[in-house]
Design an enzyme around this catalytic site. Structure first.
Site, PDB file in Angstrom:
ATOM      1  N   TYR A 177      26.837  16.579  -2.092  1.00 30.56           N
ATOM      2  CA  TYR A 177      26.372  15.225  -1.789  1.00 30.56           C
ATOM      3  C   TYR A 177      27.335  14.233  -2.416  1.00 30.56           C
ATOM      4  CZ  TYR A 177      23.425  11.029  -1.961  1.00 30.56           C
ATOM      5  OH  TYR A 177      22.940   9.756  -1.843  1.00 30.56           O
TER       6      TYR A 177
ATOM      7  N   ASP B 247      35.094  14.564  -6.626  1.00 32.54           N
ATOM      8  CA  ASP B 247      33.920  13.736  -6.900  1.00 32.54           C
ATOM      9  C   ASP B 247      33.398  14.107  -8.286  1.00 32.54           C
ATOM     10  OD1 ASP B 247      31.458  12.539  -7.121  1.00 32.54           O
ATOM     11  OD2 ASP B 247      30.778  13.077  -5.102  1.00 32.54           O
TER      12      ASP B 247
ATOM     13  N   LYS C   5      28.268   6.824 -13.287  1.00 33.08           N
ATOM     14  CA  LYS C   5      27.264   7.245 -14.259  1.00 33.08           C
ATOM     15  C   LYS C   5      27.647   6.971 -15.709  1.00 33.08           C
ATOM     16  CE  LYS C   5      25.138  10.608 -11.125  1.00 33.08           C
ATOM     17  NZ  LYS C   5      23.899   9.908 -10.798  1.00 33.08           N
TER      18      LYS C   5
END
Length: 428
Positions: free
Chosen positions: A144, A239, A267
């Site tokens: 994802y 990613d 994050k």
């Protein structure tokens, strides 16, 4: 235990917010029941609106690497807040953050800030296409990369076929240039490059796939991706939104000695505030406007509050050399769950790297998305509800990874393992 206050809030929320939540997994539909609402959070604990405390293994889905409401991050925010919340011009903290990222991640020579991991991966894909002049992107089933139209492609699609949209509202055209390959499948990946190599702009992969639970790469698989991209002139996009600065000081790419062309981040570098970043080779990054023809922009990119919080988070990791401690906590929790499962005769796989781990109810190691789907997700739902009743909060889905923070203690880990063992002994 019913939380009447959360129930009332959820009833109100459903009238004004689709599904009552602002991100789907929060609705608890994968585990049953209704979501609780959090009143405050400190350290490794959430306090829900009815006053109960929970040991938290969500950690706001990764950013809270020092736990919640960390005093050093709060102090940095207080200082930054005195100077304003947003400038709309360059600010000194943006420069400091760019230098901090480039110093920690050798593959990143230049970096641009944005506001979310989704923006970061979207920008990497656009940049790869602009730099190479090609259109096709390879992704892996189960990985994802945010809710980018071109990357929300149904998992399990054939390795040599174009993708099909995995969400209403995404056109076939948006997804047609996305190729989905099974993870850890060298032959399938090599076949795609052999058939369409001259059309492939880039390959994007979660450094360690962690959005279907944690899947670790087979030995040499990441290096194999790097080699194929180099051979065929495609960009290798890592990613690291979830793993960056969490798995090690320089992310998975430092741990695995991988040198991607572009990296998406987020994050941890926001310290709990909205943030994203993407960076890589200078010649690629200089294709971005205002230097080049690839456009990307954002009103709040490089927001001074997010930069202050993120820099405080990174500096605290360095000061404590925290990654060894986080890895010890992760190993202790994973080993404890494995032992509890063995004692109860329950098949369980507990992949773990540093402060990131997950639990699959499976006889054999989980290597790809199909293995995830074959695991006993119903057993996870029972474990989740038992743990929540005992004051331990795991991610409310069998398809999510668990996060640890420097605020978790050995006593927290012991209590958590005991809670899991109790659930296993009851055969869930």
């Amino acid at each position: 235990m019913e939380d009447r206050i959360s129930h009332a809030l959820f009833e109100r929320a459903q009238k004004r917010i689709p599904g009552g939540v602002n991100s789907p997994v929060r609705a608890f539909r994968n585990v049953g029941g209704e979501p609780f609402f959090t009143a405050k959070a400190n350290g490794a604990r959430l306090t829900i609106v009815d006053g109960r405390e929970l040991i938290d293994y969500v950690c706001t889905w990764g950013p809270a690497i020092h736990g919640h409401n960390d005093p050093d991050i709060r102090a940095a925010l207080k200082t930054a807040l005195e100077n304003g919340t947003s400038f709309g011009t360059p600010g000194p903290l943006e420069v400091e953050m760019a230098e901090a990222i480039c110093e920690r991640v050798p593959s990143v020579e230049k970096v641009r800030m944005c506001n979310s991991g989704t923006e970061a991966t979207m920008s990497c894909v656009r940049l790869a296409r602009g730099f190479t002049g090609r259109e096709k992107i390879i992704k892996f089933a189960g990985c994802y990369h945010g809710h980018v139209d071109a990357l929300l492609v149904k998992a399990g699609s054939g390795a040599l076929t174009g993708g099909y949209p995995d969400s209403a509202g995404i056109t076939q055209g948006a997804a047609k240039d996305t190729i989905v390959v099974p993870y850890n499948d060298r032959a399938a990946l090599e076949a795609v490059f052999k058939a369409q190599g001259e059309q492939i702009a880039g390959l994007i992969v979660e450094s360690y796939p962690a959005n279907v639970g944690l899947i670790l790469p087979d030995a040499g698989f990441l290096q194999f991706m790097r080699e194929l991209c180099t051979r065929h002139g495609a960009l290798f996009i890592f990613d690291e939104v979830m793993t960056g600065f969490r798995i090690s000081r320089g992310g998975v790419q430092q741990k695995e000695a991988i040198h991607p062309d572009l990296t998406a981040m987020g994050k941890v570098i926001g310290g709990g505030l909205p943030v994203g970043a993407f960076g890589g080779r200078a010649d690629i990054m200089d294709m971005l406007a205002p230097l080049g023809p690839v456009y990307q922009a954002g009103t709040l990119s490089g927001n001074p509050l997010a930069m202050a919080a993120g820099l405080a988070s990174l500096k605290k990791l360095d000061a404590r050399n925290a990654w060894a401690t986080l890895d010890t906590l992760g190993k202790t929790l994973a080993d404890g769950i494995r032992e509890a499962a063995k004692d109860a005769g329950i098949p369980a796989q507990v992949p773990q790297s540093g402060s990131l781990l997950s639990l699959f109810f499976s006889e054999t190691p989980v290597r790809n998305y199909e293995d995830v789907l074959a695991s006993r997700t119903d057993l996870f739902s029972k474990l989740f509800r038992h743990a929540l009743a005992k004051g331990v909060f795991f991610p409310p889905s069998p398809y999510e990874s668990w996060f640890l923070s420097t605020a978790h203690t050995p006593a927290d880990i012991t209590r958590t393992v005991e809670t899991v063992a109790e659930a296993f002994k009851k055969a869930l």
